[in-house]
Design a protein around this motif. Structure first.
Motif, PDB file in Angstrom:
ATOM      1  N   SER A  22       1.731   2.960  10.107  1.00 40.60           N
ATOM      2  CA  SER A  22       1.920   2.634   8.688  1.00 40.60           C
ATOM      3  C   SER A  22       2.939   1.519   8.576  1.00 40.60           C
ATOM      4  O   SER A  22       4.138   1.716   8.854  1.00 40.60           O
ATOM      5  CB  SER A  22       2.425   3.854   7.919  1.00 40.60           C
ATOM      6  OG  SER A  22       2.934   3.442   6.666  1.00 40.60           O
ATOM      7  N   HIS A  47      -2.480   1.385   8.889  1.00 35.88           N
ATOM      8  CA  HIS A  47      -2.436   2.232   7.699  1.00 35.88           C
ATOM      9  C   HIS A  47      -1.641   1.505   6.618  1.00 35.88           C
ATOM     10  O   HIS A  47      -0.496   1.109   6.833  1.00 35.88           O
ATOM     11  CB  HIS A  47      -1.778   3.566   8.066  1.00 35.88           C
ATOM     12  CG  HIS A  47      -1.796   4.583   6.977  1.00 35.88           C
ATOM     13  ND1 HIS A  47      -2.906   5.356   6.704  1.00 35.88           N
ATOM     14  CD2 HIS A  47      -0.849   4.972   6.104  1.00 35.88           C
ATOM     15  CE1 HIS A  47      -2.632   6.184   5.703  1.00 35.88           C
ATOM     16  NE2 HIS A  47      -1.384   5.967   5.311  1.00 35.88           N
ATOM     17  N   ASP A  78      -6.901   0.847   7.110  1.00 33.48           N
ATOM     18  CA  ASP A  78      -7.003   2.226   6.613  1.00 33.48           C
ATOM     19  C   ASP A  78      -6.087   2.304   5.391  1.00 33.48           C
ATOM     20  O   ASP A  78      -4.876   2.455   5.526  1.00 33.48           O
ATOM     21  CB  ASP A  78      -6.540   3.150   7.757  1.00 33.48           C
ATOM     22  CG  ASP A  78      -6.346   4.584   7.329  1.00 33.48           C
ATOM     23  OD1 ASP A  78      -7.072   5.045   6.437  1.00 33.48           O
ATOM     24  OD2 ASP A  78      -5.461   5.264   7.908  1.00 33.48           O
ATOM     25  N   HIS A  80      -4.511   3.658   2.015  1.00 34.86           N
ATOM     26  CA  HIS A  80      -4.196   4.934   1.377  1.00 34.86           C
ATOM     27  C   HIS A  80      -3.682   4.642  -0.027  1.00 34.86           C
ATOM     28  O   HIS A  80      -2.554   4.175  -0.193  1.00 34.86           O
ATOM     29  CB  HIS A  80      -3.128   5.636   2.249  1.00 34.86           C
ATOM     30  CG  HIS A  80      -2.656   6.937   1.729  1.00 34.86           C
ATOM     31  ND1 HIS A  80      -1.565   7.605   2.262  1.00 34.86           N
ATOM     32  CD2 HIS A  80      -3.114   7.734   0.732  1.00 34.86           C
ATOM     33  CE1 HIS A  80      -1.378   8.734   1.614  1.00 34.86           C
ATOM     34  NE2 HIS A  80      -2.296   8.834   0.672  1.00 34.86           N
ATOM     35  N   ASN A 152      -7.251  13.034   4.511  1.00 33.62           N
ATOM     36  CA  ASN A 152      -5.833  12.791   4.777  1.00 33.62           C
ATOM     37  C   ASN A 152      -5.055  14.005   4.269  1.00 33.62           C
ATOM     38  O   ASN A 152      -4.965  14.242   3.064  1.00 33.62           O
ATOM     39  CB  ASN A 152      -5.406  11.498   4.055  1.00 33.62           C
ATOM     40  CG  ASN A 152      -3.912  11.203   4.199  1.00 33.62           C
ATOM     41  OD1 ASN A 152      -3.085  12.110   4.200  1.00 33.62           O
ATOM     42  ND2 ASN A 152      -3.559   9.932   4.271  1.00 33.62           N
ATOM     43  N   GLU A 190      -6.947  13.290   9.089  1.00 37.32           N
ATOM     44  CA  GLU A 190      -5.846  12.349   9.312  1.00 37.32           C
ATOM     45  C   GLU A 190      -4.543  13.045   8.909  1.00 37.32           C
ATOM     46  O   GLU A 190      -4.459  13.635   7.832  1.00 37.32           O
ATOM     47  CB  GLU A 190      -6.061  11.100   8.449  1.00 37.32           C
ATOM     48  CG  GLU A 190      -4.916  10.100   8.479  1.00 37.32           C
ATOM     49  CD  GLU A 190      -5.257   8.814   7.707  1.00 37.32           C
ATOM     50  OE1 GLU A 190      -5.286   8.848   6.466  1.00 37.32           O
ATOM     51  OE2 GLU A 190      -5.507   7.788   8.361  1.00 37.32           O
ATOM     52  N   ASP A 192      -0.638  12.516   7.940  1.00 40.13           N
ATOM     53  CA  ASP A 192       0.104  11.389   7.374  1.00 40.13           C
ATOM     54  C   ASP A 192       1.467  11.824   6.857  1.00 40.13           C
ATOM     55  O   ASP A 192       1.574  12.487   5.829  1.00 40.13           O
ATOM     56  CB  ASP A 192      -0.725  10.768   6.243  1.00 40.13           C
ATOM     57  CG  ASP A 192      -0.099   9.490   5.706  1.00 40.13           C
ATOM     58  OD1 ASP A 192       0.846   8.976   6.332  1.00 40.13           O
ATOM     59  OD2 ASP A 192      -0.573   9.005   4.667  1.00 40.13           O
ATOM     60  N   VAL A 212      -1.337   8.970  11.605  1.00 39.23           N
ATOM     61  CA  VAL A 212      -0.555   7.925  10.946  1.00 39.23           C
ATOM     62  C   VAL A 212       0.887   8.097  11.419  1.00 39.23           C
ATOM     63  O   VAL A 212       1.404   9.209  11.446  1.00 39.23           O
ATOM     64  CB  VAL A 212      -0.614   8.071   9.406  1.00 39.23           C
ATOM     65  CG1 VAL A 212       0.295   7.030   8.734  1.00 39.23           C
ATOM     66  CG2 VAL A 212      -2.051   7.917   8.916  1.00 39.23           C
TER      67      VAL A 212
END
Ligand code: DX5
Ligand code: ZN
Length: 250
Positions: A22, A47, A78, A80, A152, A190, A192, A212
């Motif tokens: 991320s 991310h 990816d 979010h 997620n 996922e 996170d 992540v």
């Protein structure tokens, strides 16, 4: 129509793990170089945490930044979306070159999510649904699970990188993994938030196959070895049968 990598072409298997650093936790003054270095360091995806200051108490970046970053790496994006009105901005994120777009269950209902799915599908963008630590997967999301590529399961409250993983989330993750297997869905879990080398074994054991990691990668001076270390610990859990709920399905 996005000219970016088709998510469906990204080989996701529950027998391996994908590491998605991320970049919110990286040097924000140098995101282009961060993105290309992250690719060189062996990450599978990048991310991108988009926060609107309304859904969560922070403001990060939007589609224009993502569009600019598209020139810096060929890694899948990816994305979010921690925003209150994902449908309103969806096309802009698609045009920016996102490969997967994840929206939050807390701001959707069945009809909004169906509309989001239809738009993402027609643009060949991967479909993700995210849930906060206190949220259970709604029944309408389970009903649409055949459309969903990624679930997620947030392991911190949305807003900031560098928080500690909330351990109770792992139980929920395992239960979702079991549900996915039992119902024959191929969506990937996922994890996170707050994932690092010390807890990634447990996270992968709970069924996460997309990891992540913000601080867990970028707080290290050598991000390649950080990614490698996280991947190796996660793969160890997979190889000993971490959440066998997710084995044998792919
Ligand atoms: C939180 C974000 C996470 C977070 C990850 O709102 O969705 O992706 O930035 O960063 P770490 O791994 O540092 O918690
Ligand atoms: Zn995120």
């Amino acid at each position: 129509m996005s000219s970016s990598i088709n998510f469906k072409a990204v080989s996701i298997s529950n027998d391996r793990v994908m590491i998605a650093p991320s970049i919110l936790a990286a040097d924000l003054a140098n995101l282009c170089s961060v993105a290309s270095k992250t690719e060189e360091a062996g990450a599978d995806m990048i991310h991108l945490d988009v926060i609107d200051g309304h859904f969560a108490p922070n403001i990060t970046f939007g589609p224009d930044t993502i569009k600019a970053l598209r020139r810096c790496t060929s890694l899948p994006f990816d994305t979010h979306l921690m925003i209150s009105e994902p449908l309103k901005y969806l096309e802009r994120f698609i045009k920016a070159g996102c490969d997967i777009i994840t929206v939050h269950a807390e701001v959707c209902n069945e009809s909004i999510f169906k509309e989001i799915c239809a738009i993402l599908k027609s643009n060949q963008v991967g479909i993700g649904i995210a849930i906060n630590p206190d949220t259970e997967l709604p029944s309408w999301a389970i009903d649409s699970m055949h459309e969903i590529d990624l679930v997620n399961v947030m392991s911190v409250y949305p807003g900031f990188s560098g928080q500690r993983l909330i351990p109770s989330v792992l139980e929920k993750m395992s239960m979702i993994g079991i549900m996915l297997r039992e119902k024959g869905f191929s969506a990937t879990i996922e994890a996170d938030g707050g994932v690092d080398i010390n807890n990634v074994y447990d996270v992968a054991s709970a069924g996460a196959r997309i990891i992540v990691a913000g601080n867990g990668v970028y707080s290290n001076s050598d991000i390649a070895s950080a990614i490698k270390g996280i991947r190796e610990r996660a793969m160890l859990a997979v190889s000993v049968g971490g959440n066998d709920g997710r084995r044998g399905s792919g």
